[in-house]
Design a protein around this motif. Structure first.
Motif, short mmCIF file in Angstrom:
data_model
loop_
_atom_site.label_atom_id
_atom_site.label_comp_id
_atom_site.label_asym_id
_atom_site.label_seq_id
_atom_site.Cartn_x
_atom_site.Cartn_y
_atom_site.Cartn_z
N PHE A 106 -4.90 7.14 -0.40
CA PHE A 106 -5.64 6.16 -0.74
C PHE A 106 -5.26 5.21 -1.90
O PHE A 106 -5.22 3.97 -2.02
CB PHE A 106 -7.31 6.27 -0.77
N GLY A 107 -4.76 6.19 -2.82
CA GLY A 107 -4.25 5.46 -4.01
C GLY A 107 -2.79 4.87 -3.75
O GLY A 107 -2.68 3.86 -4.36
N PHE A 111 -2.07 0.59 -4.02
CA PHE A 111 -0.92 0.00 -4.73
C PHE A 111 0.02 -0.67 -3.82
O PHE A 111 0.49 -1.79 -4.38
CB PHE A 111 -0.51 1.19 -5.61
N LEU A 112 0.25 -0.46 -2.60
CA LEU A 112 0.87 -1.05 -1.69
C LEU A 112 0.27 -2.53 -1.25
O LEU A 112 1.23 -3.18 -1.10
CB LEU A 112 1.09 -0.12 -0.51
N ILE A 113 -0.93 -2.29 -1.27
CA ILE A 113 -1.76 -3.69 -0.76
C ILE A 113 -1.51 -4.73 -1.98
O ILE A 113 -1.18 -5.89 -1.74
CB ILE A 113 -3.18 -3.36 -0.64
N ILE A 114 -1.53 -4.07 -3.36
CA ILE A 114 -1.28 -4.84 -4.34
C ILE A 114 0.21 -5.55 -4.45
O ILE A 114 0.55 -6.73 -4.54
CB ILE A 114 -1.43 -4.22 -5.78
N ILE A 115 1.12 -4.70 -3.95
CA ILE A 115 2.54 -5.01 -3.79
C ILE A 115 2.59 -6.08 -2.62
O ILE A 115 3.52 -7.09 -2.67
CB ILE A 115 3.38 -3.92 -3.52
N VAL A 116 1.89 -5.83 -1.63
CA VAL A 116 2.12 -6.88 -0.45
C VAL A 116 1.53 -8.12 -0.90
O VAL A 116 2.01 -9.14 -0.46
CB VAL A 116 1.24 -6.43 0.87
N CYS A 117 0.54 -8.41 -1.50
CA CYS A 117 0.03 -9.44 -2.14
C CYS A 117 1.13 -10.22 -3.12
O CYS A 117 1.08 -11.59 -3.02
CB CYS A 117 -1.22 -9.21 -3.29
N TYR A 118 1.57 -9.58 -3.83
CA TYR A 118 2.92 -9.88 -4.75
C TYR A 118 4.01 -10.44 -3.83
O TYR A 118 4.42 -11.65 -3.92
CB TYR A 118 3.33 -8.91 -5.58
N ALA A 146 4.59 2.94 -6.08
CA ALA A 146 3.20 2.85 -5.38
C ALA A 146 2.86 4.49 -5.08
O ALA A 146 1.78 5.07 -5.33
CB ALA A 146 3.11 2.34 -4.19
N TRP A 147 3.91 5.13 -4.31
CA TRP A 147 3.63 6.50 -4.00
C TRP A 147 3.42 7.50 -5.12
O TRP A 147 2.71 8.21 -5.15
CB TRP A 147 4.82 7.01 -2.97
N PHE A 151 0.18 9.68 -6.17
CA PHE A 151 0.35 10.97 -6.56
C PHE A 151 -0.46 11.49 -7.83
O PHE A 151 -1.11 12.22 -7.84
CB PHE A 151 1.77 11.38 -6.30
N LEU A 152 0.07 10.61 -9.02
CA LEU A 152 -0.50 10.87 -10.45
C LEU A 152 -1.96 10.80 -10.21
O LEU A 152 -2.55 11.70 -10.97
CB LEU A 152 0.14 9.82 -11.26
N LYS A 153 -2.52 9.68 -9.49
CA LYS A 153 -3.88 9.43 -9.61
C LYS A 153 -4.63 10.56 -8.77
O LYS A 153 -5.64 11.30 -9.36
CB LYS A 153 -4.24 8.14 -8.69
N ALA A 154 -4.04 11.16 -7.78
CA ALA A 154 -4.74 12.27 -7.30
C ALA A 154 -4.57 13.42 -7.98
O ALA A 154 -5.67 14.25 -7.87
CB ALA A 154 -4.08 12.38 -5.96
#
Length: 199
Positions: A106-107, A111-118, A146-147, A151-154
Motif C-alpha cells: 500500500f505504501g 507513492f507510485l500514484i503520486i509519481i503518476v500524478c507528477y 517509491a518501493w 519498505f521503510l514505511k512498512a
C-alpha cells in the motif's frame, strides 16, 4: 491489567457463522481475486511485450499492477483459507508478515500514484520538456524510491506496533491482518510513538 508481551496467535473475525455462507465467501473471494489477477497479468504482459508502451506512464502502470498483485496475494489467500477450513487463527509471525507486506504494497502504491500524478502534470503542463524531465533513468529512480519508501514505511510501522507489550485479548474484530484496528497495547507511550512515527 496483566502484561503479556507476546501472543502465540491472533484470532480474526469470521466472515459468517454458517459454513454455507463461508463457502459463498470463498467463491466470491476466488472469483474477485482471479479476475484481479487476470487483469493485472494482462497489464504486465502487454506493457512488457509491446515496445510502443515503454513510456513513463505505462512504466508506472506496470509498477502499480505489481503493487496491486502484491496486495491481493497478501490478504486474499488467508481469507480464503479461513473460509474453506472454518478457521479464525493466525500465527503471530504470519500476522506480522501479513501486516508488513500489506503496508509495504500500500505504501509503494501510494507513492507510485503520486509519481503518476507528477507524470501527468508534466505531460499536460510541460509537454515540450516531457522527454528531458522524465527520462528512463529518472523513471527508474522514481520507481525505486517509491518501493524503498514503501519498505521503510512498512518496516517502521510494523516495528512500532509489534515492539510494544500486548495486554489485551488477541481476538481482533477484523477479517485480515492490518494495523489500523490493532489496539492491543497496554503501553502509555503507544500514542506518543504513533504520533512520532507519523511525524
Amino acid at each position: 491489567m496483566p502484561n503479556s508481551t507476546s501472543t502465540a496467535q491472533f484470532l480474526l473475525l469470521a466472515l459468517a457463522d454458517r459454513q454455507e455462507l463461508q463457502l459463498l465467501h470463498l467463491c466470491l473471494f476466488l472469483g474477485i481475486s482471479l479476475a484481479a489477477l487476470l487483469c493485472n497479468d494482462l497489464i504486465l504482459s502487454t506493457v512488457a511485450c509491446d515496445h510502443h508502451l515503454h513510456i513513463p506512464r505505462d512504466f508506472f502502470l506496470l509498477h502499480l499492477s505489481l503493487t496491486d498483485l502484491g496486495c491481493i496475494c497478501t490478504t486474499i489467500p488467508k481469507a480464503m483459507h479461513n473460509s474453506l477450513w472454518d478457521t479464525r487463527d493466525s500465527s503471530s509471525m504470519g500476522f506480522v508478515a501479513q501486516v508488513f507486506l500489506l503496508i509495504f504494497f500500500f505504501g509503494a502504491e501510494y507513492f507510485l500514484i503520486i509519481i503518476v500524478c507528477y507524470d501527468r502534470y508534466v505531460a499536460i503542463c510541460k509537454p515540450l520538456h516531457y522527454g528531458t524531465l522524465l527520462g528512463s533513468r529518472t523513471c527508474a529512480h522514481m520507481a525505486a524510491a517509491a518501493w524503498a519508501t514503501g519498505f521503510l514505511k512498512a518496516l517502521l510501522r510494523s516495528a512500532n506496533t509489534f515492539s510494544l507489550p500486548l495486554c489485551q485479548s488477541s481476538a481482533l474484530s477484523q477479517f485480515f491482518c492490518e494495523i489500523p484496528h490493532i489496539k492491543l497495547s497496554c503501553s502509555q507511550s503507544d500514542y506518543l510513538r504513533e504520533l512520532g512515527l507519523l511525524g
